[in-house]
Design a protein around this motif. Structure first.
Motif, PDB file in Angstrom:
ATOM      1  N   THR A 139       0.909  -1.136  -0.265  1.00  0.00           N
ATOM      2  CA  THR A 139      -0.407  -0.091  -0.134  1.00  0.00           C
ATOM      3  C   THR A 139       1.285   1.231   0.059  1.00  0.00           C
ATOM      4  N   ALA A 140       2.149   1.354   1.014  1.00  0.00           N
ATOM      5  CA  ALA A 140       2.932   2.388   0.916  1.00  0.00           C
ATOM      6  C   ALA A 140       3.508   2.089  -0.342  1.00  0.00           C
ATOM      7  N   TYR A 141       4.131   1.509  -1.334  1.00  0.00           N
ATOM      8  CA  TYR A 141       4.832   1.301  -2.108  1.00  0.00           C
ATOM      9  C   TYR A 141       3.861   1.679  -3.429  1.00  0.00           C
ATOM     10  N   GLY A 142       2.833   1.574  -3.774  1.00  0.00           N
ATOM     11  CA  GLY A 142       1.668   1.705  -4.823  1.00  0.00           C
ATOM     12  C   GLY A 142       1.803   2.893  -5.067  1.00  0.00           C
ATOM     13  N   GLY A 143       0.938   3.607  -4.141  1.00  0.00           N
ATOM     14  CA  GLY A 143       0.668   4.821  -3.856  1.00  0.00           C
ATOM     15  C   GLY A 143       1.300   5.635  -3.661  1.00  0.00           C
ATOM     16  N   LEU A 144       2.520   5.354  -2.982  1.00  0.00           N
ATOM     17  CA  LEU A 144       3.621   6.226  -3.479  1.00  0.00           C
ATOM     18  C   LEU A 144       4.468   6.218  -4.826  1.00  0.00           C
ATOM     19  N   ARG A 145       4.793   4.933  -5.558  1.00  0.00           N
ATOM     20  CA  ARG A 145       5.853   5.043  -6.734  1.00  0.00           C
ATOM     21  C   ARG A 145       4.579   5.876  -7.964  1.00  0.00           C
ATOM     22  N   VAL A 146       3.356   5.114  -7.776  1.00  0.00           N
ATOM     23  CA  VAL A 146       1.876   5.147  -8.421  1.00  0.00           C
ATOM     24  C   VAL A 146       1.481   7.232  -8.676  1.00  0.00           C
ATOM     25  N   ASN A 242       1.812  23.099  -1.216  1.00  0.00           N
ATOM     26  CA  ASN A 242       2.713  23.388  -2.081  1.00  0.00           C
ATOM     27  C   ASN A 242       1.700  23.557  -3.643  1.00  0.00           C
ATOM     28  N   THR A 243       1.536  23.901  -4.783  1.00  0.00           N
ATOM     29  CA  THR A 243       1.396  24.210  -5.928  1.00  0.00           C
ATOM     30  C   THR A 243       1.390  22.677  -6.253  1.00  0.00           C
ATOM     31  N   TYR A 244       1.023  22.081  -7.121  1.00  0.00           N
ATOM     32  CA  TYR A 244       0.883  20.363  -7.553  1.00  0.00           C
ATOM     33  C   TYR A 244       1.391  19.105  -6.772  1.00  0.00           C
ATOM     34  N   ALA A 245       0.952  19.893  -5.576  1.00  0.00           N
ATOM     35  CA  ALA A 245       1.126  19.135  -4.710  1.00  0.00           C
ATOM     36  C   ALA A 245       0.020  17.379  -4.826  1.00  0.00           C
ATOM     37  N   ARG A 246       0.827  16.315  -4.471  1.00  0.00           N
ATOM     38  CA  ARG A 246       0.500  14.843  -5.026  1.00  0.00           C
ATOM     39  C   ARG A 246       0.128  14.853  -3.261  1.00  0.00           C
ATOM     40  N   VAL A 247      -1.433  13.623  -3.311  1.00  0.00           N
ATOM     41  CA  VAL A 247      -1.927  13.272  -2.251  1.00  0.00           C
ATOM     42  C   VAL A 247      -2.367  11.954  -2.534  1.00  0.00           C
ATOM     43  N   PHE A 285      -7.084   5.572  -4.012  1.00  0.00           N
ATOM     44  CA  PHE A 285      -7.149   3.934  -4.158  1.00  0.00           C
ATOM     45  C   PHE A 285      -6.861   2.735  -3.381  1.00  0.00           C
ATOM     46  N   ILE A 286      -7.378   1.877  -4.144  1.00  0.00           N
ATOM     47  CA  ILE A 286      -7.381   0.403  -3.040  1.00  0.00           C
ATOM     48  C   ILE A 286      -5.823  -0.473  -3.233  1.00  0.00           C
ATOM     49  N   ASN A 287      -4.823  -0.578  -2.815  1.00  0.00           N
ATOM     50  CA  ASN A 287      -3.621  -1.653  -3.499  1.00  0.00           C
ATOM     51  C   ASN A 287      -3.850  -2.391  -4.247  1.00  0.00           C
TER      52      ASN A 287
END
Length: 347
Positions: A139-146, A242-247, A285-287
């Protein structure tokens, strides 16, 4: 001593807010006999995870809710006791979806619709398959990677930073060259985040001036916020993005026990204003969405990181299946210290 009966924990009642011990029931049943194509599994370790709280409610979600009397859902590390499946032999150690029970039958298919993963205890402790090398880690890897896609020099913030998801998010961010800021509850967990997990900063969300402390820890704002808590923490993070931040949004544990609006205020307009004015990307997302493309890569990358010491992890192991409900309730209150696992003590 060989067990003559299996034990299982079922959903006895739907929680009204925070789960109570009376919402669970321990039962004894006959140990099942494997049919053709089935291995019989003896559960060694059971994973307890926040998503299980959602399954206890009768509401629409990404997975079907449990019905009253159903065995609580969950993944485990188990040993094959007997097998009528050509790919699994007595003595094999596997990761399987068994639920909260000591014995289970399997069709040989695991969490992501792939064959049960066999474990090599010589390669890594088998419990890691439920945490840093299991579903929480992925879950950590996929969310951060994608979704998160941290870049060198950026600031990555994650809540529940001492837990199995948050702890890996921060370490992966560091390996990507980003600055990792962890949010955790209490001084001991913040010390773990800094001293053992080697984040750049840790902020205690229980502090009265938490928003100010978070802002001080992120002088250049936040480029990636990995959301797994929600609530007041999200409100403190939002103005710092910040501008263009990803969550990436993988969980909302602060709201899992909620039975209604917290204070009646509508926070959607200011949130949408920030999304618009800062061109933010928020994606839930769901992993399992990422498993086909990234799961093997995850096992390779994180496994190598554990082997050479670049990635660290903490486990919190509770003895006895009968203690799973109390441990689960405590986890939702943040009382666990690392990945929460139950040693089921199956024969």
């Amino acid at each position: 001593m060989t067990a003559t009966l299996a034990r299982q924990i079922v959903l006895a009642a739907r929680p009204q807010g925070k789960p109570q011990l009376t919402d669970f029931r321990l039962e004894e049943t006959e140990i099942p006999t494997p049919a053709a194509g089935q291995p019989l599994l003896a559960v060694q370790y059971l994973s307890l995870d926040p998503y299980m709280r959602g399954r206890m409610d009768d509401r629409k979600s990404y997975a079907k809710p449990l019905q009253i009397g159903d065995v609580m859902t969950g993944e485990s590390v188990a040993q094959v006791l007997a097998s009528n499946h050509p790919n699994y032999a007595e003595g094999d150690i596997v990761v399987a979806v068994t639920g909260w029970r000591t014995h289970a039958l399997s069709d040989g298919i695991g969490l992501y619709g792939t064959p049960l993963r066999k474990l090599d205890p010589a390669a890594a402790p088998v419990t890691t398959a439920l945490g840093v090398l299991g579903m929480p880690g992925f879950t950590a890897y996929g969310g951060l990677r994608v979704i998160g896609k941290p870049q060198p020099g950026e600031t990555v913030v994650v809540a529940a930073a001492s837990g199995p998801v948050g702890s890996l998010v921060g370490q992966l961010a560091k390996l990507a060259g980003a600055r990792a800021v962890g949010i955790a509850g209490g001084s001991k967990k913040c010390a773990l985040v800094m001293d053992e997990l080697r984040f750049d900063a840790a902020v205690d969300h229980r502090a009265a001036d938490f928003p100010a402390q978070l802002a001080a820890a992120c002088p250049d704002g936040i480029d990636v916020y990995y959301e797994n808590v929600g609530g007041a923490i999200w409100q403190a993070v939002l103005p710092l993005l910040n501008t263009y931040a990803r969550v990436p949004v993988s969980g909302l544990i602060a709201q899992y026990n909620g039975v209604g609006p917290s204070d009646g205020s509508d926070r959607l307009p200011p949130t949408m204003r920030e999304i618009l004015s800062k061109s933010l990307t928020l994606r839930g997302f769901i992993n399992s969405e990422f498993a086909r493309q990234y799961y093997d890569e995850f096992l390779r990358d994180v496994g190598a990181g554990i082997a050479d010491g670049r990635i660290r992890y903490r486990e919190d192991i509770v003895d006895g299946l009968e203690n799973a409900p109390e441990a689960f309730i405590g986890m939702l209150d943040g009382r666990n210290f690392g990945k929460l696992i139950v040693r089921a003590a199956a024969a």
